[in-house]
Design a protein around this motif. Sequence first.
Motif, PDB file in Angstrom:
ATOM      1  N   SER A   1       0.846  -1.193   0.000  1.00  0.00           N
ATOM      2  CA  SER A   1       0.000   0.000   0.000  1.00  0.00           C
ATOM      3  C   SER A   1       0.880   1.241   0.000  1.00  0.00           C
ATOM      4  CB  SER A   1      -0.950  -0.012   1.202  1.00  0.00           C
ATOM      5  OG  SER A   1      -0.223  -0.245   2.375  1.00  0.00           O
ATOM      6  N   GLY A   2       2.066   1.113   0.580  1.00  0.00           N
ATOM      7  CA  GLY A   2       3.021   2.221   0.537  1.00  0.00           C
ATOM      8  C   GLY A   2       3.372   2.570  -0.898  1.00  0.00           C
TER       9      GLY A   2
ATOM     10  N   LEU B   1       1.701   1.692  -3.544  1.00  0.00           N
ATOM     11  CA  LEU B   1       0.487   2.112  -4.241  1.00  0.00           C
ATOM     12  C   LEU B   1       0.225   3.594  -4.006  1.00  0.00           C
ATOM     13  CD1 LEU B   1      -1.737   0.722  -5.955  1.00  0.00           C
ATOM     14  CD2 LEU B   1      -3.123   0.625  -3.879  1.00  0.00           C
ATOM     15  N   GLY B   2       0.350   4.006  -2.746  1.00  0.00           N
ATOM     16  CA  GLY B   2       0.141   5.404  -2.404  1.00  0.00           C
ATOM     17  C   GLY B   2       1.131   6.304  -3.133  1.00  0.00           C
ATOM     18  N   PHE B   3       2.388   5.846  -3.153  1.00  0.00           N
ATOM     19  CA  PHE B   3       3.457   6.601  -3.807  1.00  0.00           C
ATOM     20  C   PHE B   3       3.151   6.855  -5.288  1.00  0.00           C
ATOM     21  CE2 PHE B   3       7.800   6.318  -5.799  1.00  0.00           C
ATOM     22  CZ  PHE B   3       8.234   7.570  -5.393  1.00  0.00           C
TER      23      PHE B   3
ATOM     24  N   LEU C   1       0.082   6.777  -6.697  1.00  0.00           N
ATOM     25  CA  LEU C   1      -1.202   7.435  -6.963  1.00  0.00           C
ATOM     26  C   LEU C   1      -1.190   8.916  -6.589  1.00  0.00           C
ATOM     27  CD1 LEU C   1      -3.753   4.702  -5.832  1.00  0.00           C
ATOM     28  CD2 LEU C   1      -3.155   5.384  -8.166  1.00  0.00           C
ATOM     29  N   LEU C   2      -0.212   9.305  -5.766  1.00  0.00           N
ATOM     30  CA  LEU C   2      -0.167  10.693  -5.302  1.00  0.00           C
ATOM     31  C   LEU C   2       0.954  11.443  -6.014  1.00  0.00           C
ATOM     32  CD1 LEU C   2      -0.684  10.141  -1.476  1.00  0.00           C
ATOM     33  CD2 LEU C   2      -2.295  11.219  -3.066  1.00  0.00           C
TER      34      LEU C   2
ATOM     35  N   LEU D   1      -4.429  13.104  -6.325  1.00  0.00           N
ATOM     36  CA  LEU D   1      -4.590  11.726  -6.806  1.00  0.00           C
ATOM     37  C   LEU D   1      -4.491  11.698  -8.324  1.00  0.00           C
ATOM     38  CD1 LEU D   1      -7.502   9.973  -4.847  1.00  0.00           C
ATOM     39  CD2 LEU D   1      -5.164   9.163  -5.144  1.00  0.00           C
TER      40      LEU D   1
ATOM     41  N   LYS E   1       8.676   7.087  -9.830  1.00  0.00           N
ATOM     42  CA  LYS E   1       7.211   7.007  -9.782  1.00  0.00           C
ATOM     43  C   LYS E   1       6.700   5.975 -10.781  1.00  0.00           C
ATOM     44  CE  LYS E   1       5.682  10.334  -6.941  1.00  0.00           C
ATOM     45  NZ  LYS E   1       4.671  10.166  -5.923  1.00  0.00           N
TER      46      LYS E   1
END
Lengths: 257, 363
Positions: A19-20, A22-24, A26-27, A32, A220
């Motif tokens: 999730s880390g 994934l967050g990286f 998507l942001l 978003l 990214k």
Amino acid sequence: MIQRSVVALFLLYLLLPLSGILGFTLLDGGRLTLAHYRQSLGDAEFAAYMAHSLVLAAGTVVLGVSLMTFTTFWVHMRARSLKPLLELTAFLPFVVPAVTLALGLIQLYSRPPLPLTGTATLLVLAYTVLTLPFAYRAVENGLAAIDSRTLSEAAQSLGAGWWRRFLTVIVPNLWPGITSAALLGFALVMGEFTLALFLVGSAYETYPLYLNQVWRTDPKYGAALAVLSFLITWASSVAILWTSRRAPGQMQGAALR
Amino acid sequence: MAFLVLEGLSKTFGHTAALSDVTLSVERGELVSLLGPSGCGKTTTLRIVAGFETPDRGRVLLDGRDLTGVPPERRGFGMVFQHYSLFPNMTAAQNIGYGLRVARRPAREIRRRVGELLELIGLLDAGERYPHQLSGGMQQRVALARALAIEPRILLLDEPLSALDAKVRVTLRNEIRRIQTRLGITALYVTHDQEEALSLSDRVVVMSRGCIEQVGPPEEVYGEPRTEFTASFIGSMNRLAGVAGADGTLAYRGQILRLPPDAAVPAGRAATLVVRPEAITLTVDGGPPPSGRANVLAGTLVTRTFLGPVVRLIVDVDGEYLSVDVPGAQRRAYPQGGRVWLSFDPGAAIVMVPSAAMEDGGT
């Protein structure tokens, strides 16, 4: 309560890094965005290298699993005394580090009679060796669970020759084991880096190599590719499971004993 | 010449002789059972006939043809195994049809034959079920049908009932006998259960330590055991060991017993008088010993075991325990601890003269 906490901790351990990442991906600057994923759509290299990895994984699974299923059955039925040797051999890949294996293979296959270094064939052969421990364990457990000797003799008394017995009686009843061996082998190849780098490198670039390369220049996008890789491997595993579930009558073998 | 001939079969596993010089003839349509304790060589014999084992010496002939070197898949013998050997990935009907599919018979013929066989074993509704959905008895019926489907020249059965419970065992063994007789098929049946062997065979082969002890119809093997092993393995036997006297007598624990009329034992030789529990008559000791029967022993009733139709009484005769069977209805006539007379006809007993190679079998 304790059970739940254990499961929760386990999931956290597994999912937190994912999730880390994934967050990286998507942001971007606090907003978003799917831009990094969209980037892969126009990336010809992404598609090509993913295809390379999938081909390698499929080749390895087919070769490794069929080789080990046949060999293990043969030793089980005809040459029991060779079993310790087979067991030892099958576990060697666990003991030998990937780098050592790679250097050894380069030494051996850089010159005639088999100049294979730099080819996908050598990579498939090397990956096949890596999957042997999984395939061996899975098939051996399956053989022990189904009284394969009696089943084989029953088929033999009904007129079936060796291959027929193997393909119609033994393989279908080993199916759960064969499936799990295939899944493990597939996942292994999809993520393998060292052998791919040393044996083939840019001659037949695999997805993990590409990932490594992208990661250095565009973190990214690299992270987005890692997530995609995870999803594709996961989807392929589900597909393998799904096809094997639909193989005729295979679950009965598992349900009987 | 007999249909199936086993000629001087010998087989050694490591340092253990599993079979030594086994010779046997089986006629067409006959059901012959191989009976003996575990390790007696009965299964090895069957596996040699099936082709799964190769004898060190000797050969198997079918209809005069030597089968040495013919692999199991070319022998055309149906086999039923001890453990459930149905293919778990196939339905009952697919299991039965397997041998026919291997033989590339037309689909229509396979369907018809499978239907017939399902009917024969009384499982017409179970064709679409998988083995794990069938009871043990049903599985063995399907295994039998599967072996019969290929119209085997010989049917081999390796303790097919030993994993089933007692009631199913009896039903199924009658079933096997019915089907075997109806189809006129030649069968070799391995079992360690004497009741099973006696009830379904045309002939029984008693085996011990890799050798044949006796071959004969059930009544003969039961009634006239020729070796001490056969006597003790089949049914229960009382063994009265003593020393032969000059005039057809035996000195047994200070008493003189008469030997059977046809027995010729030299005086002074050790001999054993073997008597079945049902051949002995019991009389409550209220007066003189019963007259009319030549052999009478005095004893004390130790225990009674109710076996259904009969009661087995254990009688202490001068320190040795003998078994006597009386009808179940009479069980109250003999009080525990009471003095009794045991009497039997010399003609109902068999005399054994122990030799150096005497077997010491269990029961």
